[in-house]
Scaffold this motif. Sequence first.
Motif, short mmCIF file in Angstrom:
data_model
loop_
_atom_site.label_atom_id
_atom_site.label_comp_id
_atom_site.label_asym_id
_atom_site.label_seq_id
_atom_site.Cartn_x
_atom_site.Cartn_y
_atom_site.Cartn_z
N MET A 88 23.46 1.82 16.77
CA MET A 88 22.54 0.89 16.10
C MET A 88 21.22 1.60 15.77
O MET A 88 20.62 2.21 16.66
N ASN A 89 20.83 1.55 14.53
CA ASN A 89 19.61 2.24 14.09
C ASN A 89 18.42 1.28 14.23
O ASN A 89 17.97 0.65 13.27
N TRP A 90 17.90 1.18 15.45
CA TRP A 90 16.82 0.21 15.72
C TRP A 90 15.55 0.55 14.97
O TRP A 90 14.80 -0.34 14.56
N THR A 91 15.30 1.83 14.77
CA THR A 91 14.11 2.24 14.03
C THR A 91 14.14 1.66 12.62
O THR A 91 13.12 1.17 12.11
N ALA A 92 15.31 1.69 12.01
CA ALA A 92 15.44 1.17 10.65
C ALA A 92 15.29 -0.35 10.63
O ALA A 92 14.61 -0.90 9.76
N ILE A 93 15.90 -1.01 11.61
CA ILE A 93 15.78 -2.47 11.67
C ILE A 93 14.30 -2.85 11.81
O ILE A 93 13.81 -3.73 11.11
N ARG A 94 13.61 -2.12 12.69
CA ARG A 94 12.19 -2.43 12.87
C ARG A 94 11.40 -2.16 11.60
O ARG A 94 10.51 -2.93 11.23
N ALA A 95 11.74 -1.08 10.90
CA ALA A 95 11.02 -0.76 9.66
C ALA A 95 11.16 -1.89 8.65
O ALA A 95 10.18 -2.32 8.04
N ILE A 96 12.38 -2.40 8.49
CA ILE A 96 12.59 -3.50 7.54
C ILE A 96 11.83 -4.74 8.01
O ILE A 96 11.13 -5.40 7.22
N TYR A 97 11.93 -5.02 9.29
CA TYR A 97 11.29 -6.21 9.85
C TYR A 97 9.77 -6.16 9.64
O TYR A 97 9.17 -7.11 9.14
N VAL A 98 9.19 -5.02 10.00
CA VAL A 98 7.73 -4.87 9.89
C VAL A 98 7.29 -4.98 8.43
O VAL A 98 6.31 -5.66 8.09
N PHE A 99 8.05 -4.36 7.54
CA PHE A 99 7.72 -4.38 6.11
C PHE A 99 7.78 -5.80 5.56
O PHE A 99 6.91 -6.23 4.81
N GLU A 100 8.80 -6.54 5.96
CA GLU A 100 8.94 -7.93 5.50
C GLU A 100 7.85 -8.82 6.08
O GLU A 100 7.31 -9.69 5.40
N MET A 101 7.52 -8.61 7.34
CA MET A 101 6.47 -9.42 7.95
C MET A 101 5.13 -9.12 7.29
O MET A 101 4.28 -10.00 7.15
N LYS A 150 0.83 -1.20 0.00
CA LYS A 150 0.00 0.00 0.00
C LYS A 150 0.86 1.25 0.00
O LYS A 150 1.94 1.27 0.60
N VAL A 151 0.34 2.29 -0.63
CA VAL A 151 1.07 3.55 -0.73
C VAL A 151 1.55 4.01 0.64
O VAL A 151 2.74 4.29 0.86
N ILE A 152 0.63 4.07 1.59
CA ILE A 152 0.99 4.66 2.89
C ILE A 152 2.04 3.82 3.61
O ILE A 152 2.93 4.35 4.28
N ASN A 153 1.99 2.50 3.42
CA ASN A 153 2.98 1.66 4.09
C ASN A 153 4.38 1.84 3.54
O ASN A 153 5.37 1.79 4.28
N THR A 154 4.47 2.02 2.21
CA THR A 154 5.81 2.21 1.65
C THR A 154 6.40 3.54 2.13
O THR A 154 7.60 3.64 2.33
N VAL A 155 5.54 4.53 2.30
CA VAL A 155 6.04 5.83 2.76
C VAL A 155 6.46 5.73 4.23
O VAL A 155 7.51 6.24 4.63
N ARG A 156 5.65 5.03 5.03
CA ARG A 156 6.03 4.82 6.43
C ARG A 156 7.34 4.05 6.54
O ARG A 156 8.19 4.34 7.37
N PHE A 157 7.46 3.05 5.66
CA PHE A 157 8.70 2.25 5.65
C PHE A 157 9.91 3.14 5.40
O PHE A 157 10.91 3.06 6.11
N SER A 158 9.80 4.02 4.40
CA SER A 158 10.93 4.90 4.08
C SER A 158 11.30 5.76 5.27
O SER A 158 12.48 5.94 5.57
N ARG A 159 10.30 6.28 5.95
CA ARG A 159 10.56 7.13 7.11
C ARG A 159 11.33 6.35 8.18
O ARG A 159 12.33 6.82 8.71
N GLY A 160 10.84 5.15 8.45
CA GLY A 160 11.50 4.32 9.46
C GLY A 160 12.91 3.92 9.05
O GLY A 160 13.84 3.96 9.84
N LEU A 161 13.06 3.56 7.78
CA LEU A 161 14.36 3.13 7.28
C LEU A 161 15.40 4.23 7.46
O LEU A 161 16.58 3.95 7.70
N PHE A 162 14.97 5.46 7.36
CA PHE A 162 15.90 6.58 7.53
C PHE A 162 16.00 7.01 8.98
O PHE A 162 16.55 8.07 9.29
N GLY A 163 15.45 6.16 9.87
CA GLY A 163 15.70 6.35 11.29
C GLY A 163 14.78 7.32 11.99
O GLY A 163 15.02 7.70 13.13
N LYS A 164 13.70 7.75 11.30
CA LYS A 164 12.77 8.67 11.96
C LYS A 164 11.63 7.88 12.61
O LYS A 164 11.11 6.94 12.00
#
Lengths: 311, 253
Positions: free
Chosen positions: B1-14, A94-108
């Motif tokens: 350690m960038n835990w936010t990023a690890i969680r983002a990948i984990y959640v997205f994969e799950m 989903k659109v919103i999930n990919t955007v949330r993912f990007s935010r999290g991936l960049f540590g926010k």
Amino acid sequence: MSTILSIQNLRKSYAGGFDALKGVNLDIEEGEIIALLGPNGAGKTTLISTVCGITMPTSGTVTVAGFDILSNYREARSLIGLVPQEIALEPFEKVINTVRFSRGLFGKQRKDSAVEDILKRLSLWDKRDNQIRELSGGMKRRVLIAKALAHEPRVLFLDEPTAGVDVELRKDMWEIVEQLRTDGVTTILTTHYIEEAEAIADRIGVISKGDILLVEDKNKLMARMGKKQLDVQLTSQINAVPDALAAYDLTLGDDGWTLIYSYDVNAERTGITMLLNDVQKAGLQLKDVVTRQSSLEDIFVSLVNQPEAAQ
Amino acid sequence: MNWTAIRAIYVFEMARFFRTIAQSLISPVLSTSLYFVVFGAAIGSRIDQVEGVSYGAFIVPGLIMLTVMTQGISNASFGIYFPKFIGTIYELLSAPVSFLEIVMGYVGAAATKAMFIGIIILITSFFFVDIQIQNPAAMVAFLVLTCISFALFGFIIGIWAGNFEQLQLVPLLIITPLVFLGGSFYSISMLPPVWQTISMFNPVVYLISGFRWAFFGIQDVPIVTSLLAIGLFTSLCLGAVWWIFKTGWRIRQ
Ligand SMILES: Nc1ncnc2c1ncn2[C@@H]1O[C@H](COP(=O)(O)OP(=O)(O)O)[C@@H](O)[C@H]1O
Ligand SMILES: [Mg+2]
């Protein structure tokens, strides 16, 4: 203004030995919009990929707000958003999930209001629960931009954002960039459309064969490089340029109804007054005079063909 | 350690896993049930007991291992190969994350999925046979370690693979035979001496033996050897991942 991105002597040789970047130097000021203009294969994508961490530099240094992209990659990359040239998205997400993912991936930390704001600005809010594969090509590009902005970067790279995009969407894209400027986001976009650089950039860099040929304020560039042309329209037709006017190197246009004079806008004396006097002395009657400026396109073509003209 | 990023990948994969939860579960549950029917009922009626354990129960640890290993590998290899294939890897490479964090996100998610399916298999087997788990803590520890190490192995395959054939070839050509010949369906002691010796070169033997020991207290090899084997395998995978990280092999040009 302070320098937000500094590229020094950046070289990139690909595994096959091909030199895609041959010592690029470029300083980018905070808040500006700079267009990197260059033909296909010039090295635009390579330059962006190297700054963003997708490929490794062969030599040279790059800093983002003072942070080195290799030794301080976390700080440096947190400040950068990247919209790649090719559309690459998870089709079933989903659109919103990919955007949330990007935010999290960049540590926010997750912040729904920020994501909502970005989606609304890009007219994607109504589509937030759609799967990516259900979107049109233009909408997918917007999703890429939303993802790039999700962590609130200070520098945004747009790699050919309007390639293969219809006129409508191109205008929208320009508006988005303009809007980002008001938020203080520095934008670096690459393009091979000259009108795009002309329409939205503050400065223009011309890149060809792995070298930056020049970087200059858009208006100054046009003034500096620009030739102007003066069309002197006559009340009567002539079949040759009168001998009295030979010194001006005129050409005859419009079947003998117009005298065409080329001059350099930067010259101290353009010679226009003298020319017009001499035209009258030669017994010709003026109907109208028109001046035209050469476009960025002419400048660009002449630069790429003869790089020494940049100096 | 960038835990936010690890969680983002984990959640997205799950999320990918739960989107296709039905497919993810039906196939392993169905094939396990078939194993029970074919091996448990048909062969079990002739073998009766192995070292004091009914044959139907005897094959349960092996079946779980078989599933967990193949699932760990396929989930992790697909998880990292897919972004390479569709191009979304650009985002991982341009993000402020270390390679270790990427590994933790993907391998963590793949191991969780494998674990999840392994537990479903265990629950399924309760419907077919009577099982008592003698050492539940050891059972869980073996399960977790196997899930993680095989997910690591799968991650490496996913980085290495240049196309879908290669992605499927390794599990098919290497893992499946090793697991089938690893004592899932028999005790190594039932083999002729030559084959017993050959089996000792199969790393999967040690894992299944250890896992089975946690269930029934019976073993083909000493439990310490099993622990060493899985430790060694995990270390090898970690070493390979570290090397990939250092060289940027097949990731960053
Ligand atoms: N991965 C690669 N391996 C080898 N050569 C490459 C690779 N990517 C790009 N190139 C070459 O580098 C040059 C610059 O490419 P690119 O940066 O994509 O140019 P642009 O974006 O300006 O069109 C081209 O000649 C291209 O063929
Ligand atoms: Mg390009």
